[in-house]
Write an enzyme that holds these catalytic residues in place. Structure first.
Site, mmCIF file in Angstrom:
data_model
loop_
_atom_site.group_PDB
_atom_site.id
_atom_site.type_symbol
_atom_site.label_atom_id
_atom_site.label_comp_id
_atom_site.label_asym_id
_atom_site.label_seq_id
_atom_site.Cartn_x
_atom_site.Cartn_y
_atom_site.Cartn_z
ATOM 1 C CB SER A 66 -0.861 0.003 1.266
ATOM 2 O OG SER A 66 -1.405 1.284 1.473
ATOM 3 C CE1 TYR B 207 -3.406 -2.065 5.078
ATOM 4 C CE2 TYR B 207 -2.913 0.185 4.417
ATOM 5 C CZ TYR B 207 -3.286 -1.113 4.095
ATOM 6 O OH TYR B 207 -3.530 -1.439 2.779
HETATM 7 P P1 NAP Z 1 -10.839 -6.754 1.542
HETATM 8 O O1 NAP Z 1 -11.907 -6.672 0.523
HETATM 9 O O2 NAP Z 1 -11.127 -6.415 2.944
HETATM 10 O O3 NAP Z 1 -10.210 -8.226 1.445
HETATM 11 C C1 NAP Z 1 -9.237 -8.660 2.356
HETATM 12 C C2 NAP Z 1 -9.026 -10.139 2.165
HETATM 13 O O4 NAP Z 1 -8.050 -10.585 3.137
HETATM 14 C C3 NAP Z 1 -10.306 -10.928 2.420
HETATM 15 O O5 NAP Z 1 -10.428 -11.979 1.472
HETATM 16 C C4 NAP Z 1 -10.082 -11.508 3.810
HETATM 17 O O6 NAP Z 1 -10.727 -12.763 3.931
HETATM 18 C C5 NAP Z 1 -8.558 -11.709 3.813
HETATM 19 N N1 NAP Z 1 -8.065 -11.827 5.181
HETATM 20 C C6 NAP Z 1 -8.018 -10.856 6.136
HETATM 21 N N2 NAP Z 1 -7.582 -11.366 7.290
HETATM 22 C C7 NAP Z 1 -7.346 -12.692 7.079
HETATM 23 C C8 NAP Z 1 -6.903 -13.758 7.900
HETATM 24 N N3 NAP Z 1 -6.607 -13.590 9.198
HETATM 25 N N4 NAP Z 1 -6.783 -14.997 7.343
HETATM 26 C C9 NAP Z 1 -7.110 -15.191 6.046
HETATM 27 N N5 NAP Z 1 -7.518 -14.216 5.219
HETATM 28 C C10 NAP Z 1 -7.650 -12.983 5.732
HETATM 29 O O7 NAP Z 1 -9.610 -5.834 1.131
HETATM 30 P P2 NAP Z 1 -8.872 -5.482 -0.245
HETATM 31 O O8 NAP Z 1 -8.989 -4.039 -0.420
HETATM 32 O O9 NAP Z 1 -9.265 -6.411 -1.336
HETATM 33 O O10 NAP Z 1 -7.363 -5.771 0.208
HETATM 34 C C11 NAP Z 1 -6.509 -6.680 -0.446
HETATM 35 C C12 NAP Z 1 -5.068 -6.183 -0.285
HETATM 36 O O11 NAP Z 1 -4.925 -4.934 -0.949
HETATM 37 C C13 NAP Z 1 -4.678 -5.944 1.184
HETATM 38 O O12 NAP Z 1 -3.363 -6.408 1.403
HETATM 39 C C14 NAP Z 1 -4.725 -4.430 1.295
HETATM 40 O O13 NAP Z 1 -3.870 -3.951 2.306
HETATM 41 C C15 NAP Z 1 -4.285 -4.017 -0.078
HETATM 42 N N6 NAP Z 1 -4.662 -2.641 -0.455
HETATM 43 C C16 NAP Z 1 -5.958 -2.333 -0.728
HETATM 44 C C17 NAP Z 1 -6.286 -1.030 -1.092
HETATM 45 C C18 NAP Z 1 -7.688 -0.627 -1.426
HETATM 46 O O14 NAP Z 1 -7.946 0.541 -1.678
HETATM 47 N N7 NAP Z 1 -8.651 -1.521 -1.445
HETATM 48 C C19 NAP Z 1 -5.287 -0.066 -1.181
HETATM 49 C C20 NAP Z 1 -3.971 -0.406 -0.907
HETATM 50 C C21 NAP Z 1 -3.670 -1.716 -0.553
HETATM 51 P P3 NAP Z 1 -11.578 -13.251 5.219
HETATM 52 O O15 NAP Z 1 -12.059 -12.048 5.945
HETATM 53 O O16 NAP Z 1 -12.637 -14.068 4.570
HETATM 54 O O17 NAP Z 1 -10.603 -14.078 5.988
#
Ligand code: NAP
Length: 247
Positions: free
Chosen positions: A145, A158
């Site tokens: 990120s 984070y």
């Molecule tokens: P999201 O929709 O909240 O998805 C997060 C995923 O991580 C879910 O599938 C969740 O699955 C899984 N997860 C969380 N804790 C877990 C655990 N203890 N064990 C197994 N799985 C776990 O978020 P997203 O935005 O798609 O994020 C994906 C990545 O992109 C992350 O690394 C985030 O930091 C990064 N990111 C996102 C953004 C953005 O704007 N969206 C920006 C910068 C970086 P369960 O809850 O089902 O376990």
């Protein structure tokens, strides 16, 4: 006859139950990879499986809390037994953690963020490296990120966890540079997911790019054709930067 560029390749995607991981897993399966989809939420994994099957692909669902580090080791052993190799690792799962000034963050939520965003990826590297080495073209992409480098206020755990993840991945890229494994980072920027909506509740999600759009840029880094290692893809800027060369 249709050719599938990732046919017979095994792809492990963490955080595949929704958001960027879900879109990436589905897109990898569409290209022919057998997807090993990891997350805690069974319902999200089953929805993914249904979609992958409709697309004509295949997946193995792994309901696992990634803070179960022994569970990650067991997954590595199971993949070894079943497939004897791993071709693609997408370390995408992440949690946002508390939005508070650092002085107000308790130790438990701090440790919880580090466990998912850093230690689970360290354990994935430890357990999956031998399997990636068995592939002719092992590919690993970790999702970071912009918060890591912007040192954003009020998301200290984070931001710190993503900075640690980047250091971890850079070290591993340097350590594996002389192997067939290619290790890279992807920074998505603001994407329309549950995590983003939780951290920025006032934002109109419809102004943001979709997880499918972000996944389009993760895919090339997962293919055998991708030859570069130690690179950082900044999605909003559409730029590819090198990490520092090893000393
Ligand atoms: P999201 O929709 O909240 O998805 C997060 C995923 O991580 C879910 O599938 C969740 O699955 C899984 N997860 C969380 N804790 C877990 C655990 N203890 N064990 C197994 N799985 C776990 O978020 P997203 O935005 O798609 O994020 C994906 C990545 O992109 C992350 O690394 C985030 O930091 C990064 N990111 C996102 C953004 C953005 O704007 N969206 C920006 C910068 C970086 P369960 O809850 O089902 O376990």
């Amino acid at each position: 006859m249709t050719t599938f560029p990732l046919a017979s390749r095994i792809a492990l995607v963490t955080g595949a139950s929704r958001g960027i991981g879900y879109a990436t897993a589905r897109a990898l399966a569409k290209l022919g990879a057998h997807v090993v989809a990891v997350a805690r939420t069974q319902g999200g994994l089953e929805e993914l499986d249904d979609e992958i099957q409709k697309d004509g692909g295949s997946a193995t669902l792994v309901p696992l809390d990634l803070t179960d580090f022994d569970g990650i080791a067991r997954l590595g052993a199971a993949l070894h037994e079943r497939h004897g190799k791993l071709d693609i690792l997408v370390g995408n799962a992440g949690v946002a953690g508390p939005s508070s000034p650092l002085g107000h963050v308790d130790l438990k939520p701090w440790n919880d963020v580090m466990a998912v965003n850093v230690t689970a990826n360290f354990q994935l590297i430890r357990c999956m490296e031998p399997l990636l080495k068995k592939s002719d073209a092992g590919r690993a992409v970790f999702v970071t990120s912009a918060a890591a480098n912007k040192a954003l206020a009020y998301v200290g755990p984070y931001a710190t966890s993503k900075a640690a993840l980047e250091a971890l991945v850079r070290v591993w890229a340097n350590e594996t540079a002389s192997t067939a494994i290619r290790v890279n980072l992807f920074s998505p920027g603001p994407i329309r997911t549950r995590m983003r909506a939780t951290v920025f509740p006032g934002e109109d999600p419809m102004t943001l790019d979709t997880p499918e759009q972000a996944a389009e840029f993760i895919l090339p880094m997962c293919t055998p054709d991708w030859k570069e290692t130690g690179r950082f893809y900044d999605y909003p800027a559409r730029t590819l930067k090198s990490f520092h060369a090893p000393a």
